[in-house]
Enzyme design. Structure first.
Site, PDB file in Angstrom:
ATOM      1  N   TYR A 122       0.117  25.596 -10.693  1.00 22.21           N
ATOM      2  CA  TYR A 122      -0.561  25.248 -11.964  1.00 22.21           C
ATOM      3  C   TYR A 122      -1.230  26.505 -12.669  1.00 22.21           C
ATOM      4  CZ  TYR A 122      -1.462  20.968  -9.042  1.00 22.21           C
ATOM      5  OH  TYR A 122      -1.361  19.523  -8.583  1.00 22.21           O
ATOM      6  N   HIS A 149      -4.776  16.184 -15.440  1.00 21.65           N
ATOM      7  CA  HIS A 149      -5.995  16.733 -15.188  1.00 21.65           C
ATOM      8  C   HIS A 149      -6.816  16.993 -16.629  1.00 21.65           C
ATOM      9  CE1 HIS A 149      -4.748  18.721 -11.206  1.00 21.65           C
ATOM     10  NE2 HIS A 149      -4.777  17.483 -10.968  1.00 21.65           N
ATOM     11  N   ASN A 177      -8.508  21.214  -9.331  1.00 24.98           N
ATOM     12  CA  ASN A 177      -8.332  19.722  -9.738  1.00 24.98           C
ATOM     13  C   ASN A 177      -9.733  19.264 -10.246  1.00 24.98           C
ATOM     14  OD1 ASN A 177      -6.773  20.728  -7.652  1.00 24.98           O
ATOM     15  ND2 ASN A 177      -5.441  18.689  -8.076  1.00 24.98           N
TER      16      ASN A 177
HETATM   17  C1  LIG Z   1      -2.093  10.625 -10.587  1.00 27.83           C
HETATM   18  C2  LIG Z   1      -3.114  11.204 -10.499  1.00 27.83           C
HETATM   19  C3  LIG Z   1      -3.533  12.139  -9.504  1.00 27.83           C
HETATM   20  C4  LIG Z   1      -4.725  12.924  -9.565  1.00 27.83           C
HETATM   21  N1  LIG Z   1      -5.073  13.779  -8.511  1.00 27.83           N
HETATM   22  C5  LIG Z   1      -6.291  14.564  -8.661  1.00 27.83           C
HETATM   23  C6  LIG Z   1      -6.738  15.095  -7.419  1.00 27.83           C
HETATM   24  O1  LIG Z   1      -6.013  15.127  -6.250  1.00 27.83           O
HETATM   25  N2  LIG Z   1      -7.796  15.945  -7.596  1.00 27.83           N
HETATM   26  C7  LIG Z   1      -8.544  15.794  -8.752  1.00 27.83           C
HETATM   27  O2  LIG Z   1      -9.925  16.414  -8.764  1.00 27.83           O
HETATM   28  N3  LIG Z   1      -8.164  15.124  -9.850  1.00 27.83           N
HETATM   29  C8  LIG Z   1      -7.040  14.376  -9.599  1.00 27.83           C
HETATM   30  N4  LIG Z   1      -6.728  13.708 -10.666  1.00 27.83           N
HETATM   31  C9  LIG Z   1      -7.533  13.705 -11.868  1.00 27.83           C
HETATM   32  C10 LIG Z   1      -8.633  12.847 -11.908  1.00 27.83           C
HETATM   33  O3  LIG Z   1      -8.577  11.735 -11.018  1.00 27.83           O
HETATM   34  C11 LIG Z   1      -9.436  12.477 -13.163  1.00 27.83           C
HETATM   35  O4  LIG Z   1      -9.912  13.953 -13.815  1.00 27.83           O
HETATM   36  C12 LIG Z   1     -10.887  11.601 -13.122  1.00 27.83           C
HETATM   37  O5  LIG Z   1     -10.490  10.565 -12.441  1.00 27.83           O
HETATM   38  C13 LIG Z   1     -11.330  11.778 -14.381  1.00 27.83           C
HETATM   39  O6  LIG Z   1     -12.309  10.685 -14.409  1.00 27.83           O
HETATM   40  P1  LIG Z   1     -13.190   9.794 -15.399  1.00 27.83           P
HETATM   41  O7  LIG Z   1     -14.313   9.267 -14.834  1.00 27.83           O
HETATM   42  O8  LIG Z   1     -13.161  10.664 -16.811  1.00 27.83           O
HETATM   43  O9  LIG Z   1     -11.813   8.917 -15.933  1.00 27.83           O
HETATM   44  P2  LIG Z   1     -11.028   7.872 -15.088  1.00 27.83           P
HETATM   45  O10 LIG Z   1     -10.801   8.341 -13.675  1.00 27.83           O
HETATM   46  O11 LIG Z   1      -9.704   7.699 -15.825  1.00 27.83           O
HETATM   47  O12 LIG Z   1     -11.641   6.551 -15.239  1.00 27.83           O
HETATM   48  C14 LIG Z   1     -12.027   5.808 -16.363  1.00 27.83           C
HETATM   49  C15 LIG Z   1     -12.194   4.474 -16.191  1.00 27.83           C
HETATM   50  O13 LIG Z   1     -12.387   3.550 -17.262  1.00 27.83           O
HETATM   51  C16 LIG Z   1     -11.637   2.348 -17.364  1.00 27.83           C
HETATM   52  N5  LIG Z   1     -11.459   1.910 -18.660  1.00 27.83           N
HETATM   53  C17 LIG Z   1     -10.733   2.504 -19.312  1.00 27.83           C
HETATM   54  N6  LIG Z   1     -10.688   1.961 -20.479  1.00 27.83           N
HETATM   55  C18 LIG Z   1     -11.516   0.871 -20.480  1.00 27.83           C
HETATM   56  C19 LIG Z   1     -12.209  -0.110 -21.584  1.00 27.83           C
HETATM   57  N7  LIG Z   1     -11.508   0.188 -22.727  1.00 27.83           N
HETATM   58  N8  LIG Z   1     -12.833  -0.961 -21.042  1.00 27.83           N
HETATM   59  C20 LIG Z   1     -13.236  -0.743 -19.735  1.00 27.83           C
HETATM   60  N9  LIG Z   1     -12.929  -0.103 -18.991  1.00 27.83           N
HETATM   61  C21 LIG Z   1     -12.111   0.810 -19.248  1.00 27.83           C
HETATM   62  C22 LIG Z   1     -10.444   2.619 -16.394  1.00 27.83           C
HETATM   63  O14 LIG Z   1     -10.008   1.364 -15.671  1.00 27.83           O
HETATM   64  C23 LIG Z   1     -11.159   3.626 -15.258  1.00 27.83           C
HETATM   65  O15 LIG Z   1     -11.563   3.000 -14.181  1.00 27.83           O
HETATM   66  C24 LIG Z   1      -5.589  12.886 -10.854  1.00 27.83           C
HETATM   67  C25 LIG Z   1      -5.287  11.982 -11.886  1.00 27.83           C
HETATM   68  C26 LIG Z   1      -4.062  11.055 -11.507  1.00 27.83           C
HETATM   69  C27 LIG Z   1      -3.706  10.068 -12.677  1.00 27.83           C
END
Ligand SMILES: Cc1cc2nc3c(=O)[nH]c(=O)nc-3n(C[C@H](O)[C@H](O)[C@H](O)COP(=O)(O)OP(=O)(O)OC[C@H]3O[C@@H](n4cnc5c(N)ncnc54)[C@H](O)[C@@H]3O)c2cc1C
Ligand SMILES: *[C@@H]1O[C@H](CO)[C@@H](O)[C@H](O)[C@H]1NC(C)=O
Ligand SMILES: *[C@@H]1O[C@H](CO)[C@@H](O)[C@H](O)[C@H]1NC(C)=O
Ligand SMILES: *[C@@H]1O[C@H](CO)[C@@H](O)[C@H](O)[C@H]1NC(C)=O
Ligand SMILES: *[C@@H]1O[C@H](CO)[C@@H](O)[C@H](O)[C@H]1NC(C)=O
Ligand SMILES: *[C@@H]1O[C@H](CO)[C@@H](O)[C@H](O)[C@H]1NC(C)=O
Ligand SMILES: *[C@@H]1O[C@H](CO)[C@@H](O)[C@H](O)[C@H]1NC(C)=O
Ligand SMILES: *[C@@H]1O[C@H](CO)[C@@H](O)[C@H](O)[C@H]1NC(C)=O
Ligand SMILES: *[C@@H]1O[C@H](CO)[C@@H](O)[C@H](O)[C@H]1NC(C)=O
Ligand SMILES: CC(=O)N[C@H]1CO[C@H](CO)[C@@H](O)[C@@H]1O
Length: 793
Positions: free
Chosen positions: A651, A732, A770
């Protein structure tokens, strides 16, 4: 991405051997139809007398009687999907939601104006849903028509997974699970009593919801006496588990107001939930998905762990199985991977976990000084709640680590040093180490087993699964509540705030921008798409209150990443992770079940490394490598031993200059990448190619190590130039609501007085590693700021 290819596949090979409709009677109506035996569905039609003229000649009555396992049914009146009038219907609580559709290709069909559809009778019980409907202006459509006096081919499709937003007639859905065709003998389907059939609604007891005429696909609306409780909002003393449906006879008149409503239960939302409830605030968290780990009520246990509460989300070694099968945990209305269940991305990701670095919070990365100067306090809070480990098996033994010595022989000659990465987060140049995870006790841990766990013990904290927030209600700058689809939380799903209450948007990089657009906040083109959606438009504030100057969705970044694949005889590719769900290696499964130790206590990444690289533009960018046994798509002209393959995902991280845009792609409101954020600056690509070349050069000197992708018939430059853009995606995403651009240093949305964003979207630039560690540390600091900000509850 959802594709719709299957129906054409058979349409093109249909021969004359179709089943033909027969006469039958139901609800007093004489239909011509078929009983389709595979799914047990009755389809029937009746037409006006052949003497009818004008508009009356262009209508019919249809019926479907459907076993409830079928979540939705579609009809194609021209026998194939493209360029034909389609009708899609599904049950929602006690109603049938329906929608005329049209598709110009084998893609998600969109709502189609023209037909006037009226429910004549509908019922939903524990075994069937039934819908009798009148379809006016339905015998002709753009580019086609049906033979109303012959034997046209009709097609049916069924879906076994629910549509994405059952309450919305415009909802998207996955591709059908099955389909078929029949000959509808319209010549025998004309009935002299047709006109009298149009009155059946008024004489049947099952159909309270009938008779409201619906033009352009609005469902019939019903009195508010039926409340479908998909989840009960509870305090911690009565835990919410999975969806239960119950019917009450009294409307919910006085919903509970909250000091803080948090939208989304990912890393940002769960840290927020814990810190706000710990501060004595009355907090509600709404999550659109359901449970994940066993602790949260999840029950999706792999067959080999049957009888335990170890779900696929608990078992770190199941990570690679997240990408196949019925991946219901990914948001189906986002065209990039996003977790739609409690824990968000942290419940389905690889668990790699890096403590933030000074550079992650630097002014150069877009952070205000108030953050740059104070972040260590909040990173310390995070480390205290959720320490990392680079040795996840509780027995202290490292498993499946054959890549480590191979990487040593590549990286040591390049001047790299080995280290425990999270012991010195700022040391990210020429360093490698074992992968660090946020796992504990041999299980996926993350914010769910820490922040969420403690929030749930507090009486002032409530949460609701299966609750989709569509928009934020506001009067000018003042937010008044949150609009959801959960009628148990308030009339029509509206949840109010206490007088000084606040909303925390934590729906993630794709989800949060969409909610802003649906609330009239963001670029005009996005709000106009919302205004064009008949379901969402009514919830927009008046146009005079739209906040169109905020660059919501712009400035996004994601790490561009390229895979190198090698073979080496020392590697155990672990059968490329293929059997881990259904048929794992017996000894590994048994060991994990006995003591949560062994291969299954860790996920697939085993080694990580970083290096600073100078770019042609004189800027420094960091390269991260993630090494795992197994591979994605090997492209080589030569034979290779698949049991010996490992992958290095390389990356580009801190210092990346390319930016893109995310938003909604159409009035269907699917969240998408509008402008790819990878390699829009050629300096990013040149820098990554330089880093890849250094690894490849060093690898040439390692005995028995063979680079199989790209192999020696492909230059690195060609490999990178031809890399599929979507494969550059690292999931990410940051920056869509960047601090200093969309939110201020208190994470307050500019132009509002009580709407805050706490998730990855406020992070202005990519992290060195990450991002989930940074997301949670940002949430710690953001919530501290919000609690300290005057004017709140
Ligand atoms: C396949 C994959 C692998 C990854 N691997 C890694 C890793 O190994 N290490 C790492 O550090 N990061 C990794 N990431 C990235 C990391 O998971 C994200 O950066 C992190 O989860 C972001 O957190 P967040 O709270 O911003 O959003 P999210 O984790 O996306 O959470 C958002 C939440 O809001 C909910 N939501 C969305 N819209 C609505 C709505 N309208 N009403 C109610 N609820 C809603 C969703 O269901 C979800 O639960 C990965 C991501 C993916 C997709
Ligand atoms: C009938 O449907 C067509 C589209 O198929 C539409 O163009 C036309 O306006 C409709 N007619 C009426 C009277 O609604
Ligand atoms: C459920 O609905 C179907 C279809 O209308 C009907 O045949 C069946 O008798 C109903 N079952 C019950 C228990 O009411
Ligand atoms: C609300 O939306 C979510 C997510 O689409 C869905 O799972 C849930 O069933 C919906 N609830 C209702 C009552 O429609
Ligand atoms: C799990 O165990 C139960 C009870 O022992 C059994 O009924 C069920 O079929 C098993 N399921 C699987 C997938 O093995
Ligand atoms: C909106 O706020 C204004 C004051 O800013 C107030 O006069 C008005 O009544 C509010 N409207 C609603 C519908 O609450
Ligand atoms: C492929 O690799 C496996 C594992 O190292 C080894 O057992 C096997 O003999 C190899 N097969 C061939 C054809 O070399
Ligand atoms: C290219 O790789 C193949 C397979 O590893 C090898 O047999 C061949 O000798 C290589 N050719 C060159 C020119 O290095
Ligand atoms: C907020 O918006 C106003 C008006 O568009 C602008 O002047 C101001 O700089 C913005 N503030 C931030 C922090 O972006
Ligand atoms: C703001 C709020 O609702 N606070 C309540 C938190 O819970 C305690 C104990 O149940 C109540 O006394 C507070 O009123």
């Amino acid at each position: 991405m959802v594709s719709f290819k299957r129906l054409i596949a058979l349409a093109s090979v249909v021969t004359g051997v179709l089943s033909q409709s027969v006469a039958y009677t139901d609800s007093g109506i004489n239909f011509q139809g078929i009983f389709e035996t595979t799914h047990g569905i009755q389809y029937g039609f009746v037409f006006p007398p052949t003497t009818a003229t004008g508009a009356t000649a262009q209508e019919f009555i249809g019926e479907i009687i459907v076993p409830v396992v079928n979540q939705w049914v579609g009809l194609a009146f021209g026998g194939q999907m493209a360029d034909n009038l389609l009708m899609v219907a599904w049950p929602n609580a006690n109603n049938i939601v329906f929608s005329p559709r049209y598709a110009t290709g084998y893609i998600q069909p969109t709502p189609y104006a023209g037909p006037t559809v009226t429910t004549l009778e509908s019922s939903v019980n524990s075994t069937y849903w039934k819908w009798i409907f009148r379809c006016q202006n339905c015998t002709t459509w753009d580019g086609g028509s049906m033979d109303t006096n012959g034997g046209p081919v009709f097609a049916w499709v069924i879906g076994l997974s629910p549509v994405f937003t059952p309450s919305s007639p415009a909802s998207d859905f996955n591709e059908h699970d099955d389909f078929g065709f029949w000959g509808e003998i319209t010549a025998d389907a004309h009935d002299p009593n047709y006109a009298s059939y149009l009155n059946i609604g008024s004489s049947t007891t099952t159909s309270k919801s009938s008779t409201t005429t619906s033009k352009s696909s609005t469902t019939t609306s019903k009195s508010s006496t039926t409340t479908t409780t998909t989840t009960t909002t509870t305090t911690s003393s009565t835990k919410t588990t999975t969806s239960t449906t119950s019917t009450t006879t009294t409307p919910l008149t006085s919903p509970t107001p909250y000091d803080y409503i948090i939208i989304g239960g990912g890393p940002g939302g769960l840290v927020s939930a814990d810190r706000l409830s710990a501060a004595g605030k009355k907090v509600l968290l709404v999550e659109r998905g359901g449970p994940s780990t066993g602790e949260t009520g999840g029950t999706d246990v792999p067959p080999w762990a049957n009888g335990t509460s170890l779900t696929r989300f608990d078992i770190p070694g199941e990570f690679q199985a997240m990408f196949s099968g019925n991946t219901y945990w990914f948001c189906k209305d986002v065209n990039s991977f996003a977790g739609c269940l409690v824990g968000g991305g942290s419940s389905i990701n690889g668990g790699l976990y890096w403590y933030p670095t000074d550079a992650d919070y630097s002014a150069a990365n877009g952070w205000p000084t108030s953050w740059t100067n104070n972040f260590n306090t909040y990173t310390a809070l995070l480390k205290n709640r959720l320490p990392s480990t680079d040795n996840p098996s509780p027995d202290g033994i490292r498993y499946l680590e054959q890549t480590y010595p191979v990487m040593q022989s590549i990286l040591n000659p390049m001047g790299y040093q080995a280290g425990t990465i999270n012991n010195n987060p700022n040391f990210k140049d020429h360093v490698y180490g074992y992968s660090a995870y946020n796992f504990q006790e041999g299980k996926r841990w993350g914010p769910v087993a820490t922040y969420f766990r403690t929030a749930k013990t507090r009486p002032n904290f409530s949460y609701a699964y299966w609750t989709y927030a569509t928009s934020i209600a506001r009067n000018g700058s003042l937010i008044t509540g949150v609009q959801t689809n959960n009628t148990a939380l308030g009339p029509n799903g509206f949840i109010p705030l206490t007088p000084k209450g606040r909303v925390i948007l934590s729906a993630g990089s794709f989800g949060s921008p969409r909610i802003l657009f649906q609330s009239g906040i963001g670029p005009l083109d996005q709000i106009q798409l919302v205004a064009a959606n008949p379901t969402a438009a009514p919830f927009l504030p008046p146009q005079s209150q739209w906040l169109t100057t905020l660059p919501v969705g712009y400035n996004v970044q994601d790490n561009p990443s390229i895979n190198l694949m090698f073979t080496h005889p020392s590697i155990d590719a672990y059968d490329n992770w293929a059997p881990i769900l259904d048929d794992p290696r017996p000894a590994d499964a048994a060991q994990y079940l006995k003591s949560q130790t062994g291969v299954f206590a860790g996920s697939s990444p085993k080694v990580n490394f970083w290096q600073a690289l100078g770019g042609p533009d004189g800027k420094t960018r960091y390269m991260q490598g993630t090494v795992r046994p197994g591979f994605d798509s090997v492209t080589t002209a030569y034979p290779y031993n698949a049991s010996q393959v490992f992958s290095i995902t390389v990356y580009l991280s801190t210092g990346v200059t390319s930016r893109g845009r995310i938003g909604i792609s159409s009035s269907q409101l699917g969240a998408s990448i509008l402008t790819n954020p990878w390699f829009t600056d050629p300096n990013d690509k040149a820098t990554l190619v330089n880093g890849l070349q250094q690894i490849i050069n060093s690898a040439k000197n390692v005995p028995q190590l063979t680079l199989i992708t790209p192999d020696n018939t492909t230059t690195l430059q060609d490999y990178v130039d031809n890399y599929p853009p979507t494969s550059l995606n690292s999931n990410h995403w940051v920056g869509a609501n960047s601090i200093g651009k969309v939110v201020d240093s208190n994470l307050l949305v500019n132009g509002t007085s009580n709407l805050f964003i706490v998730d990855a979207s406020v992070i202005p630039s990519l992290a060195t590693g990450n991002p989930q560690g940074l997301v949670m540390a940002v949430a710690e600091q953001g919530i501290a700021n919000i609690l300290a900000l005057a004017g709140g509850p």
